[in-house]
Design a protein around this motif. Structure first.
Motif, PDB file in Angstrom:
ATOM      1  N   GLN A 310       0.824  -1.206   0.000  1.00 52.17           N
ATOM      2  CA  GLN A 310       0.000   0.000   0.000  1.00 52.17           C
ATOM      3  C   GLN A 310       0.863   1.263   0.000  1.00 52.17           C
ATOM      4  O   GLN A 310       0.551   2.244  -0.691  1.00 52.17           O
ATOM      5  CB  GLN A 310      -0.925  -0.010   1.213  1.00 52.17           C
ATOM      6  CG  GLN A 310      -1.968  -1.122   1.186  1.00 52.17           C
ATOM      7  CD  GLN A 310      -2.818  -1.138   2.432  1.00 52.17           C
ATOM      8  OE1 GLN A 310      -2.625  -0.328   3.343  1.00 52.17           O
ATOM      9  NE2 GLN A 310      -3.770  -2.062   2.490  1.00 52.17           N
ATOM     10  N   HIS A 311       1.926   1.206   0.797  1.00 51.95           N
ATOM     11  CA  HIS A 311       2.809   2.371   0.841  1.00 51.95           C
ATOM     12  C   HIS A 311       3.452   2.626  -0.527  1.00 51.95           C
ATOM     13  O   HIS A 311       3.557   3.780  -0.968  1.00 51.95           O
ATOM     14  CB  HIS A 311       3.889   2.136   1.902  1.00 51.95           C
ATOM     15  CG  HIS A 311       4.809   3.296   2.090  1.00 51.95           C
ATOM     16  ND1 HIS A 311       4.387   4.544   2.503  1.00 51.95           N
ATOM     17  CD2 HIS A 311       6.155   3.395   1.901  1.00 51.95           C
ATOM     18  CE1 HIS A 311       5.412   5.367   2.556  1.00 51.95           C
ATOM     19  NE2 HIS A 311       6.505   4.703   2.201  1.00 51.95           N
ATOM     20  N   ILE A 312       3.834   1.544  -1.191  1.00 53.88           N
ATOM     21  CA  ILE A 312       4.423   1.686  -2.528  1.00 53.88           C
ATOM     22  C   ILE A 312       3.396   2.255  -3.498  1.00 53.88           C
ATOM     23  O   ILE A 312       3.712   3.120  -4.339  1.00 53.88           O
ATOM     24  CB  ILE A 312       4.956   0.327  -3.012  1.00 53.88           C
ATOM     25  CG1 ILE A 312       6.177  -0.087  -2.175  1.00 53.88           C
ATOM     26  CG2 ILE A 312       5.327   0.374  -4.487  1.00 53.88           C
ATOM     27  CD1 ILE A 312       6.668  -1.486  -2.467  1.00 53.88           C
ATOM     28  N   ALA A 313       2.132   1.786  -3.378  1.00 53.31           N
ATOM     29  CA  ALA A 313       1.081   2.317  -4.249  1.00 53.31           C
ATOM     30  C   ALA A 313       0.875   3.812  -3.993  1.00 53.31           C
ATOM     31  O   ALA A 313       0.707   4.607  -4.939  1.00 53.31           O
ATOM     32  CB  ALA A 313      -0.219   1.547  -4.015  1.00 53.31           C
ATOM     33  N   GLU A 314       0.883   4.199  -2.708  1.00 50.54           N
ATOM     34  CA  GLU A 314       0.732   5.626  -2.383  1.00 50.54           C
ATOM     35  C   GLU A 314       1.910   6.433  -2.936  1.00 50.54           C
ATOM     36  O   GLU A 314       1.717   7.542  -3.458  1.00 50.54           O
ATOM     37  CB  GLU A 314       0.639   5.787  -0.870  1.00 50.54           C
ATOM     38  CG  GLU A 314      -0.637   5.196  -0.272  1.00 50.54           C
ATOM     39  CD  GLU A 314      -0.621   5.235   1.248  1.00 50.54           C
ATOM     40  OE1 GLU A 314       0.417   5.680   1.804  1.00 50.54           O
ATOM     41  OE2 GLU A 314      -1.617   4.827   1.869  1.00 50.54           O
ATOM     42  N   LEU A 315       3.099   5.872  -2.791  1.00 51.84           N
ATOM     43  CA  LEU A 315       4.264   6.581  -3.320  1.00 51.84           C
ATOM     44  C   LEU A 315       4.182   6.719  -4.839  1.00 51.84           C
ATOM     45  O   LEU A 315       4.539   7.772  -5.394  1.00 51.84           O
ATOM     46  CB  LEU A 315       5.542   5.836  -2.929  1.00 51.84           C
ATOM     47  CG  LEU A 315       5.930   5.884  -1.447  1.00 51.84           C
ATOM     48  CD1 LEU A 315       7.172   5.037  -1.211  1.00 51.84           C
ATOM     49  CD2 LEU A 315       6.187   7.321  -1.012  1.00 51.84           C
ATOM     50  N   ARG A 316       3.696   5.659  -5.508  1.00 51.21           N
ATOM     51  CA  ARG A 316       3.549   5.743  -6.960  1.00 51.21           C
ATOM     52  C   ARG A 316       2.534   6.805  -7.339  1.00 51.21           C
ATOM     53  O   ARG A 316       2.741   7.577  -8.299  1.00 51.21           O
ATOM     54  CB  ARG A 316       3.135   4.387  -7.508  1.00 51.21           C
ATOM     55  CG  ARG A 316       4.257   3.347  -7.506  1.00 51.21           C
ATOM     56  CD  ARG A 316       3.763   2.012  -7.982  1.00 51.21           C
ATOM     57  NE  ARG A 316       4.866   1.044  -8.051  1.00 51.21           N
ATOM     58  CZ  ARG A 316       4.709  -0.247  -8.282  1.00 51.21           C
ATOM     59  NH1 ARG A 316       3.473  -0.728  -8.498  1.00 51.21           N
ATOM     60  NH2 ARG A 316       5.748  -1.058  -8.329  1.00 51.21           N
ATOM     61  N   GLN A 317       1.396   6.866  -6.577  1.00 53.53           N
ATOM     62  CA  GLN A 317       0.379   7.874  -6.869  1.00 53.53           C
ATOM     63  C   GLN A 317       0.928   9.282  -6.630  1.00 53.53           C
ATOM     64  O   GLN A 317       0.725  10.195  -7.434  1.00 53.53           O
ATOM     65  CB  GLN A 317      -0.858   7.630  -5.984  1.00 53.53           C
ATOM     66  CG  GLN A 317      -1.993   8.618  -6.220  1.00 53.53           C
ATOM     67  CD  GLN A 317      -2.544   8.538  -7.643  1.00 53.53           C
ATOM     68  OE1 GLN A 317      -2.489   7.479  -8.264  1.00 53.53           O
ATOM     69  NE2 GLN A 317      -3.068   9.641  -8.150  1.00 53.53           N
ATOM     70  N   ALA A 318       1.657   9.423  -5.485  1.00 57.18           N
ATOM     71  CA  ALA A 318       2.247  10.733  -5.200  1.00 57.18           C
ATOM     72  C   ALA A 318       3.269  11.107  -6.273  1.00 57.18           C
ATOM     73  O   ALA A 318       3.356  12.270  -6.684  1.00 57.18           O
ATOM     74  CB  ALA A 318       2.904  10.711  -3.813  1.00 57.18           C
ATOM     75  N   ASN A 319       4.013  10.130  -6.730  1.00 57.78           N
ATOM     76  CA  ASN A 319       4.990  10.400  -7.781  1.00 57.78           C
ATOM     77  C   ASN A 319       4.303  10.810  -9.075  1.00 57.78           C
ATOM     78  O   ASN A 319       4.775  11.711  -9.798  1.00 57.78           O
ATOM     79  CB  ASN A 319       5.840   9.148  -7.987  1.00 57.78           C
ATOM     80  CG  ASN A 319       6.989   9.393  -8.951  1.00 57.78           C
ATOM     81  OD1 ASN A 319       7.787  10.299  -8.760  1.00 57.78           O
ATOM     82  ND2 ASN A 319       7.071   8.574  -9.985  1.00 57.78           N
ATOM     83  N   LYS A 324       2.847  15.249 -12.692  1.00 56.72           N
ATOM     84  CA  LYS A 324       1.866  16.160 -13.312  1.00 56.72           C
ATOM     85  C   LYS A 324       2.144  17.611 -12.914  1.00 56.72           C
ATOM     86  O   LYS A 324       2.094  18.527 -13.754  1.00 56.72           O
ATOM     87  CB  LYS A 324       0.458  15.757 -12.899  1.00 56.72           C
ATOM     88  CG  LYS A 324      -0.003  14.442 -13.506  1.00 56.72           C
ATOM     89  CD  LYS A 324      -1.341  13.987 -12.942  1.00 56.72           C
ATOM     90  CE  LYS A 324      -2.428  15.019 -13.161  1.00 56.72           C
ATOM     91  NZ  LYS A 324      -3.726  14.557 -12.645  1.00 56.72           N
ATOM     92  N   ALA A 325       2.415  17.823 -11.603  1.00 55.21           N
ATOM     93  CA  ALA A 325       2.677  19.185 -11.145  1.00 55.21           C
ATOM     94  C   ALA A 325       3.937  19.747 -11.801  1.00 55.21           C
ATOM     95  O   ALA A 325       3.976  20.925 -12.204  1.00 55.21           O
ATOM     96  CB  ALA A 325       2.823  19.197  -9.620  1.00 55.21           C
TER      97      ALA A 325
END
Length: 480
Positions: A310-319, A324-325
């Motif tokens: 889950q943490h890796i998924a969150e990091l991927r989403q944040a990345n 995008k930013a």
């Protein structure tokens, strides 16, 4: 029938003895190897006399009570070889004799003063009278002769032994799998290995009611070791064994041998196999314990893995959001750069235009107007005017002071206006301080100028002693 000559116990050639390897020549005197081959081979592979003597001391628990019961008892060694057994038994007090067919071996015995003669083993034994021998021994002989001859040798030994006399038969141990399958056949005169149970039964069958099975020459490190490997099972059992049989005799005589016959000697293969199974069981138990520990930790490990996933998924989403930013900011930066470039070009075009150059005086006047209006609004106009007027007055006063005629006129005018004179004096004293030269006045000035300089110095010192820095109007020394 003579016992073949040398016995070799040990493992690797040169210089250590070959473990489990017994080298003896054939039973017949006309065998191709009946020359000094065995003597040379034994000298290389069997080991030193000291090593062999130390190994033979394993029989002391049997020999000591026997020599105590039969001092100077006659001992016959069949196939005496280099004579180590004859030397040991003679040193204990036996009347030891040996027979051998190898001339080289007999020469080695004679060199040490041992009683040895050339002869056939069974012939020498048959020549002995009934009940005339306390000890009959045959080291590594039975594997060279047919088994029927082995039975004959045992029967003849029983006949020739005294009551309570001992028969010692030593031979390679086929229970040691390396010996039984490999090193035994290094001696081409060997017929076949003799199993322990077979030789022990033959001794019993031929009339020896008391027997001891001695396993010999094992690695001492294996005796008390709990962890045993498969290699230890294959080659760790005692490479030699001996059957010690005792002829029946008086009970009080036989009692002296109870301790020797009650001992356990050497290491059996089944003992090593049992220890190896126990070792495997311990290792298996340890493995099961580790597996149980892993099983106990498995749910927590799964939870931790899920948390990490889950943490890796969150990091991927944040990345992804960060990408995008960054992409949006790159676009904004590119647009800003484009606008800045356009504005810079417009400024350059404006500065280079004719209208900008024509309106420059107007812009300067407007700038001064704005600055003046700001000064008026902030109350800075009066102070600025006063500073400028003061600078003009001070500059004028300096000019007057340089001109004596103008200075006299100014004094006469200012005497009529005392308040103006006082203000001018204060203004002159508030002008920037000029430190008077410390040197003496020049000699080319007038006396009046010298007096003025002295008066100014005195006033400066007075102000310094009063605690405030003097401010002396700047003036030049008039020329004489």
């Amino acid at each position: 029938m003579a016992r073949p000559g040398p016995r070799v116990r040990g493992g690797e050639p040169e210089p250590a003895p070959v473990r489990g390897l017994q080298l003896d020549r054939a039973d017949r005197g006309d065998h191709p190897m009946s020359d000094n081959f065995y003597r040379a081979f034994e000298d290389r592979y069997r080991g030193s006399r000291e090593v062999i003597m130390e190994r033979l001391r394993a029989y002391l628990p049997f020999l000591e009570p026997l020599v105590a019961a039969y001092p100077q008892g006659r001992a016959l060694d069949l196939g005496c070889g280099r004579g180590e057994w004859l030397e040991l038994t003679s040193s204990l007090g036996f009347d030891a004799h040996g027979v051998d067919l190898d001339d080289g071996m007999l020469a080695a015995c004679s060199a040490r003063g041992l009683q040895a003669e050339r002869g056939d083993a069974l012939s020498a034994l048959r020549a002995a009278a009934d009940g005339s021998l306390a000890l009959v021994s045959a080291f590594h002989l039975v594997e060279h002769i047919p088994f029927d001859d082995v039975r004959t040798l045992i029967a003849e030994a029983r006949r020739a032994l005294v009551p309570g006399g001992l028969l010692v038969l030593e031979t390679p141990n086929p229970e040691n799998l390396v010996v039984g399958a490999s090193t035994f056949y290094s001696d081409p005169s060997h017929l076949r290995p003799v199993p322990l149970e077979l030789l022990s039964f033959a001794v019993e069958y031929e009339g020896f009611p008391r027997r001891s099975l001695m396993r010999l020459q094992e690695d001492p490190a294996l005796r008390g070791r709990a962890d045993v490997t498969v290699a230890d099972v294959l080659r760790g059992a005692s490479p030699d064994y001996s059957v010690v049989g005792q002829k029946d005799g008086p009970a009080e005589l036989l009692a002296g041998f109870d301790e020797a016959f009650g001992r356990h000697y050497g290491i059996a293969m089944h003992d090593l196999a049992s220890r190896q199974e126990a070792t495997q069981a311990r290792h298996l138990e340890q493995t099961h314990a580790r597996i149980a520990q892993v099983d106990a930790r498995f749910p927590s490990v799964l939870d931790e893995l899920e948390h990490q996933r889950q943490h890796i998924a969150e990091l991927r989403q944040a990345n992804h959001e960060l990408d995008k930013a960054i992409h949006w900011l790159d676009g904004r930066l590119a647009a800003s750069d484009a606008r800045a470039d356009a504005m810079a070009q417009r400024v350059i075009d404006l500065l280079e235009s004719t209208s900008w150059k024509v309106t420059e005086p107007l812009r300067a006047a407007a700038d001064r107007w704005y600055r003046l209006r700001a000064a008026v609004r902030e109350g800075r106009v009066g102070a600025a005017v006063k500073r400028r007027v003061l600078r003009v007055v001070v500059a004028g006063g300096r000019v007057v002071l340089r001109n004596p005629a103008a200075k006299r006129i100014a004094r006469r005018v200012l005497r009529a206006f005392p308040s103006v004179e006082e203000k001018l004096r204060r203004a002159m004293f508030q002008a920037p301080v000029v430190t008077m030269p410390s040197a003496a006045p020049p000699s080319d000035i007038s006396p009046r100028t010298s007096r003025m300089i002295a008066a100014l110095r005195a006033a400066q010192q007075e102000q310094q002693s009063a605690g405030r820095p003097p401010r002396v109007a700047e003036q030049e020394q008039p020329k004489a």
